[in-house]
Design a protein around this motif. Structure first.
Motif, PDB file in Angstrom:
ATOM      1  N   PHE A  88       0.979   4.188  -2.749  1.00 58.61           N
ATOM      2  CA  PHE A  88       0.721   5.588  -2.390  1.00 58.61           C
ATOM      3  C   PHE A  88       1.844   6.483  -2.885  1.00 58.61           C
ATOM      4  O   PHE A  88       1.611   7.563  -3.434  1.00 58.61           O
ATOM      5  N   TYR A  89       3.051   5.986  -2.711  1.00 59.23           N
ATOM      6  CA  TYR A  89       4.208   6.768  -3.161  1.00 59.23           C
ATOM      7  C   TYR A  89       4.118   7.069  -4.655  1.00 59.23           C
ATOM      8  O   TYR A  89       4.238   8.216  -5.090  1.00 59.23           O
ATOM      9  N   LEU A  90       3.863   6.022  -5.441  1.00 54.27           N
ATOM     10  CA  LEU A  90       3.813   6.216  -6.895  1.00 54.27           C
ATOM     11  C   LEU A  90       2.603   7.046  -7.312  1.00 54.27           C
ATOM     12  O   LEU A  90       2.682   7.891  -8.191  1.00 54.27           O
ATOM     13  N   MET A  91       1.467   6.791  -6.656  1.00 56.27           N
ATOM     14  CA  MET A  91       0.266   7.551  -7.030  1.00 56.27           C
ATOM     15  C   MET A  91       0.403   9.016  -6.656  1.00 56.27           C
ATOM     16  O   MET A  91      -0.127   9.898  -7.339  1.00 56.27           O
ATOM     17  N   SER A  92       1.145   9.287  -5.591  1.00 57.20           N
ATOM     18  CA  SER A  92       1.345  10.687  -5.208  1.00 57.20           C
ATOM     19  C   SER A  92       2.186  11.414  -6.258  1.00 57.20           C
ATOM     20  O   SER A  92       2.324  12.625  -6.222  1.00 57.20           O
ATOM     21  N   ARG A  93       2.763  10.628  -7.187  1.00 60.74           N
ATOM     22  CA  ARG A  93       3.510  11.249  -8.283  1.00 60.74           C
ATOM     23  C   ARG A  93       2.678  11.291  -9.563  1.00 60.74           C
ATOM     24  O   ARG A  93       3.205  11.399 -10.667  1.00 60.74           O
ATOM     25  N   GLY A  94       1.377  11.136  -9.391  1.00 59.94           N
ATOM     26  CA  GLY A  94       0.481  11.329 -10.534  1.00 59.94           C
ATOM     27  C   GLY A  94       0.145  10.063 -11.300  1.00 59.94           C
ATOM     28  O   GLY A  94      -0.660  10.099 -12.224  1.00 59.94           O
ATOM     29  N   LEU A  95       0.760   8.932 -10.926  1.00 58.84           N
ATOM     30  CA  LEU A  95       0.456   7.700 -11.657  1.00 58.84           C
ATOM     31  C   LEU A  95      -0.891   7.143 -11.196  1.00 58.84           C
ATOM     32  O   LEU A  95      -1.170   7.102 -10.004  1.00 58.84           O
ATOM     33  N   GLU A 114       0.825  -1.200   0.000  1.00 55.35           N
ATOM     34  CA  GLU A 114       0.000   0.000   0.000  1.00 55.35           C
ATOM     35  C   GLU A 114       0.867   1.260   0.000  1.00 55.35           C
ATOM     36  O   GLU A 114       0.567   2.242  -0.668  1.00 55.35           O
ATOM     37  N   GLU A 115       1.971   1.189   0.743  1.00 56.45           N
ATOM     38  CA  GLU A 115       2.844   2.354   0.847  1.00 56.45           C
ATOM     39  C   GLU A 115       3.511   2.660  -0.491  1.00 56.45           C
ATOM     40  O   GLU A 115       3.615   3.816  -0.900  1.00 56.45           O
ATOM     41  N   GLN A 116       3.966   1.591  -1.170  1.00 55.95           N
ATOM     42  CA  GLN A 116       4.579   1.788  -2.492  1.00 55.95           C
ATOM     43  C   GLN A 116       3.575   2.383  -3.469  1.00 55.95           C
ATOM     44  O   GLN A 116       3.896   3.283  -4.236  1.00 55.95           O
TER      45      GLN A 116
END
Ligand SMILES: Nc1ncnc2c1ncn2[C@@H]1O[C@H](COP(=O)(O)OP(=O)(O)OP(=O)(O)O)[C@@H](O)[C@H]1O
Ligand SMILES: [Mg+2]
Lengths: 254, 471
Positions: free
Chosen positions: B422-429, B418-420
């Motif tokens: 969130f990290y990637l989605m917070s970059r617009g993905l 989940e953390e990974q």
């Protein structure tokens, strides 16, 4: 008074049914730099995670407006595309994903257009030299085996390419050596512009001496207990937070 | 089968035209002596020994039980009498683009397969005419004495070489599906590398699109003479489509002293295909064999590439990925037999399962008595994308020699964090893009072994699989 960018009203956030934020109110205007300070575990990262939309941080009450729009129900990627950027306190590593392709994907996702490899290379090179990052770095896997300081630099590299409208910097200074902190803060200063707002979460005045906030807020136990100007940084640096606890007690005794 | 080789393309076309008088031939459904006879004698005009070999294999096939591992349930659905065992190319001519299932068409569109190559599917052969590049590569190799052709041609043109090695690594008695292939095989590649010749560029065979029943029983044999080396790539930049349900190949590799063979496969079958393949290699003194095996699609895949380390200092490596999605079972693995001293092996298996898909690793490491100082290392990593997916690992170790022997096994099962995400989605993905990125990262140790265009293709296939646009 400048135009409202981020407005948080009575925000309550729970993690695993435990309430962490207990009614946060905060207003950040366009072009402003705010600092958020507070003891360990007081809810600083919770606030930034909640703003960014981490699924684990459930908003049970209140609202978050970004440029007048309630963003509470948006997914993190939608928020990113609106220009909200979070520099993580603990950046995640994603084995096997090369920084180069990650950054390129990020760029086209947030800017809504494909960028050519050649063009991207150019931009990337420029930003990397600004941050004093070695070229070999882009061939590595995202944060995989990075030192603490390298991870933090990488976050700011992302910020530089992202060109956020709202930047949340969660303890970007922790893990950086003295020189690195200076380089990173100089880069942040170059990125910051009158069209964007910034929240800097930190424990120490050092970073705030480079990136100077106009407003400082202190969060304790899930509430913002004090807001003021730069003078608060000095007080916290010399006295810590105990005096605020006394003050809070006194207030509640009234 | 439609093997299109970028080297040896002329031979292929020759073979194609050669069969013109029987252009529209399709054996009746089902399997019996008459059909095998017909394939061998009437259709292919093979030497007697091959006809005998096929007939004997048919008997063996009948006497062999179905495997009792993998998915016995799916296997029991397989109806051997409902299959055309031999179809000659005219079937393709009769085919229209319209007949191609929607899913496959979409894949073709998204892969950007040119119109010309789509026509190939409809039976037009002319689209390779422009590929003169291939011809020049071929000349270059021919000068060195390299043989690279399809198996039917090889049987005609190099009968002694074929007879010497054919079926010696995987005899028909090996298993039911090897027996079936031995009875009805058609096509596949034949490669012979002369002593000391190092083929720098990979030899490639594309299994573009298999029209009905074509190429479902291909037979590949690669012989690398002492001190030679070769990299053979088979597969699909496009998904291999089969309207029928069974693909059962046999691949035999022989690496003589000091030789090196790398065999790379990327398969992306449509989801109605049983993919039951036997692959085995013999590695003699100081020889190296590497299987790089990527499996996407299919209904059931059962495939366990093997290396028998027969000479001192031989090395075997098996690197595989398997991706299973809706109603798919990838039962894949690896086998290494250490039969000589100072041999070494490395197995890396990566499986990804999503949407009730099931991934199984089934492996065997065997250290025979006398294989002193042998070393084996097995790494199995499984990535599970949602709650309904399943992953199992069945490693078997048989160590019959102790002196200086080390056998290590590591297995991990992970979920997309989940953390990974969130990290990637917070970059617009988007969620799908973020997941795809994590999956592509997971298979990177595999992808980085592929030539560039295959790596790009594989990432794209994975992306399509993640987006759910391919079945
Ligand atoms: N994912 C989580 N799971 C469980 N508890 C959490 C989680 N995130 C935060 N918490 C809890 O919420 C409280 C606030 O944590 P938070 O990370 O927001 O603090 P912080 O102010 O950022 O502290 P620090 O200065 O140490 O970074 C802590 O008690 C913490 O344990
Ligand atoms: Mg924190």
């Amino acid at each position: 008074m400048s135009e409202d960018f981020l407005v948080i009203e009575d925000l309550h956030v729970s993690v695993e049914s435990k309430e962490i934020l207990k009614g946060v109110n905060l207003r950040i205007g366009k072009g402003e730099v705010h600092a958020l300070m507070g003891p360990n575990g007081s809810g600083k990262s919770t606030l930034s995670n909640a703003i960014m939309g981490h699924p684990k941080y459930r908003i049970t009450q209140g609202s978050i407006y970004f440029k007048g729009e309630n963003i509470v129900d948006m997914t993190p990627d939608e928020k990113a595309r609106k220009g909200i950027f979070l520099a993580f306190q603990y950046p995640l590593s994603i084995p096997g994903v090369r920084i180069f392709s990650f950054l390129k994907n990020m760029m086209s996702a947030v800017h809504g257009k494909e960028i050519s490899v050649a063009e991207f290379r150019k931009v990337l090179k420029e930003k990397m030299s600004l941050l004093g990052i070695k070229q070999s770095f882009i061939k590595r896997y995202l944060n995989d085996g990075f030192s603490g300081g390298e991870k933090k630099r990488n976050e700011i590299l992302q910020m530089a390419l992202f060109e956020p409208k709202l930047a949340l910097l969660d303890e970007t200074d922790s893990g950086l050596d003295v020189t690195a902190l200076k380089v990173v803060c100089e880069s942040i200063n170059k990125i910051i512009n009158p069209e964007m707002s910034t929240i800097i979460i930190t424990h120490y005045k050092r970073m705030l001496e480079y990136v100077r906030p106009q407003f400082v807020h202190i969060i304790m136990d899930g509430r913002i207990v004090k807001s003021g100007g730069e003078e608060l940084v000095e007080i916290i640096d010399s006295q810590g937070y105990d005096w605020l606890k006394q003050e809070a007690l006194a207030t509640s005794a009234l | 089968m439609t093997v299109v080789q970028n080297v040896g393309i002329d031979d292929y076309k020759y073979g194609f035209h050669d069969s013109e008088e029987n252009y529209a031939y399709k054996a009746k459904k089902g399997l019996n002596k008459e059909i095998v006879q017909e394939i061998s004698v009437k259709m292919k005009n093979e030497p007697q020994w091959m006809t005998d070999f096929r007939m004997k294999s048919l008997e063996i096939f009948r006497s062999k039980p179905m495997p009792d591992w993998g998915s016995t349930e799916m296997l029991s659905d397989l109806d051997f009498e409902n299959i055309h065992y031999y179809v000659r190319s005219a079937e393709k001519q009769g085919r229209n683009w319209e007949d191609v299932p929607e899913e496959i068409k979409k894949t073709f569109d998204r892969l950007g397969i040119p119109e010309a190559e789509r026509k190939f599917l409809a039976g037009v052969t002319a689209q390779y005419e422009s590929d003169v590049v291939y011809h020049s590569i071929r000349e270059d190799l021919t000068k060195l004495g390299v043989i690279f052709t399809d198996m039917d041609t090889a049987l005609r043109e190099y009968p002694d070489l074929v007879k010497k090695y054919f079926g010696t690594i995987i005899p028909p008695t090996d298993n039911k599906f090897a027996a079936l292939n031995s009875a009805v095989w058609s096509g596949g590649s034949f490669v012979w590398i002369p002593p000391g010749v190092k083929v720098e560029i990979p030899l490639q065979a594309y299994f573009r699109i298999n029209t009905e029943n074509m190429g479902q029983f291909e037979r590949t044999l690669i012989i690398a003479e002492p001190g030679s080396s070769v990299h053979y790539i088979e597969g699909c930049t496009a998904p291999t489509y089969s309207s029928d349900s069974l693909h059962s190949a046999v691949v035999e590799l022989i690496a003589m002293e000091g030789a090196k063979i790398r065999y790379t496969t990327i398969q992306n079958w449509s989801n109605n295909v049983y993919n039951l393949v036997t692959k085995r290699a013999y590695a003699y003194k100081n020889a190296t064999v590497e299987w790089i095996d990527g499996n996407l699609g299919s209904k059931l895949t059962m495939k366990y590439p093997a290396v028998h380390l027969l000479g001192e200092g031989a090395r075997g490596e098996i690197l595989s990925i398997a991706m299973s999605s809706t109603n798919q079972h990838q039962d894949a693995g690896a086998k290494i037999i250490h039969a000589a001293p100072n041999t070494s092996s490395l197995i890396t298996s990566k499986s990804i399962s999503k949407n009730n898909g099931r991934g199984t690793y089934r492996g065997l490491i065997k250290i025979l008595p006398g294989a002193i100082n042998s070393k084996s290392h097995v790494v199995c990593d499984a990535l599970i994308l949602d709650e309904s997916a399943r992953s199992d690992t069945y490693p078997t170790m048989q160590v019959e020699e102790q002196e200086g022997v080390t056998v290590e096994h590591e297995a991990t099962v992970s979920k997309v964090g989940e953390e990974q995400m969130f990290y990637l989605m917070s970059r617009g993905l988007t969620e799908v893009a973020a997941k795809t990125m994590i999956v592509n990262g997971f298979v990177e140790p595999f992808t980085k072994e592929l030539p560039m265009e295959y790596a790009v293709e594989l990432n794209r296939l994975i992306q399509m699989e993640m987006e759910g646009s391919v079945g």
